[in-house]
Scaffold this active site. Sequence first.
Site, PDB file in Angstrom:
ATOM      1  N   GLU A  23     -41.078 -63.813 -26.972  1.00 42.34           N
ATOM      2  CA  GLU A  23     -40.508 -65.155 -26.897  1.00 42.34           C
ATOM      3  C   GLU A  23     -41.489 -66.150 -26.300  1.00 42.34           C
ATOM      4  OE1 GLU A  23     -37.725 -66.401 -28.116  1.00 42.34           O
ATOM      5  OE2 GLU A  23     -36.946 -64.490 -28.829  1.00 42.34           O
ATOM      6  N   ASP A  32     -37.970 -77.251 -29.526  1.00 42.29           N
ATOM      7  CA  ASP A  32     -38.503 -76.141 -30.311  1.00 42.29           C
ATOM      8  C   ASP A  32     -38.520 -76.509 -31.794  1.00 42.29           C
ATOM      9  OD1 ASP A  32     -39.004 -73.753 -31.695  1.00 42.29           O
ATOM     10  OD2 ASP A  32     -37.901 -72.549 -30.243  1.00 42.29           O
TER      11      ASP A  32
END
Length: 157
Positions: A23, A32
């Site tokens: 991650e 994001d």
Amino acid sequence: MNSRLKKSGALMAAAVALVGSWEGLRTVAYPDKLAYGIPTVCFGETRGVKLGDRYTVDECKAMLGDALVEFEQGMRKCLKAPDQVPAKSYTAFLSVSYNIGTGAFCRSTIARRANAGDIRGACNAIPAWNKAGGRVVKGLVNRRAEEQRICLEGVAG
């Protein structure tokens, strides 16, 4: 609530290490791009995150541990015999579930094969989850290869 992660510090550590390594860690919230600009922080956390939020590395690890326990509960609900899944395979399934979401995991060939007692077949279904936005993503190809390797170690174990 039944949780193998809460019962086993080693399993929790393995899950945090695996998921955290893929991650990536960002201690300041950012939009994001792969998640349609959703504010994201730490190891991919999106729930309740606002742009500019800041956390320490230890807070991020604790947040990931809490999130993994939540995702574990969702994953366990769709596995017929979650406590019979070898620890390494369980960790790999949890990493996939965290990344693609519990709903997608529960509808996946991975879960179907695991529920049929075919853990090896479930492990071998992991690489199919290599797309984001309809396109194959090299990072997901690499992540799924690692998850599959760990999953198969559990079967060989």
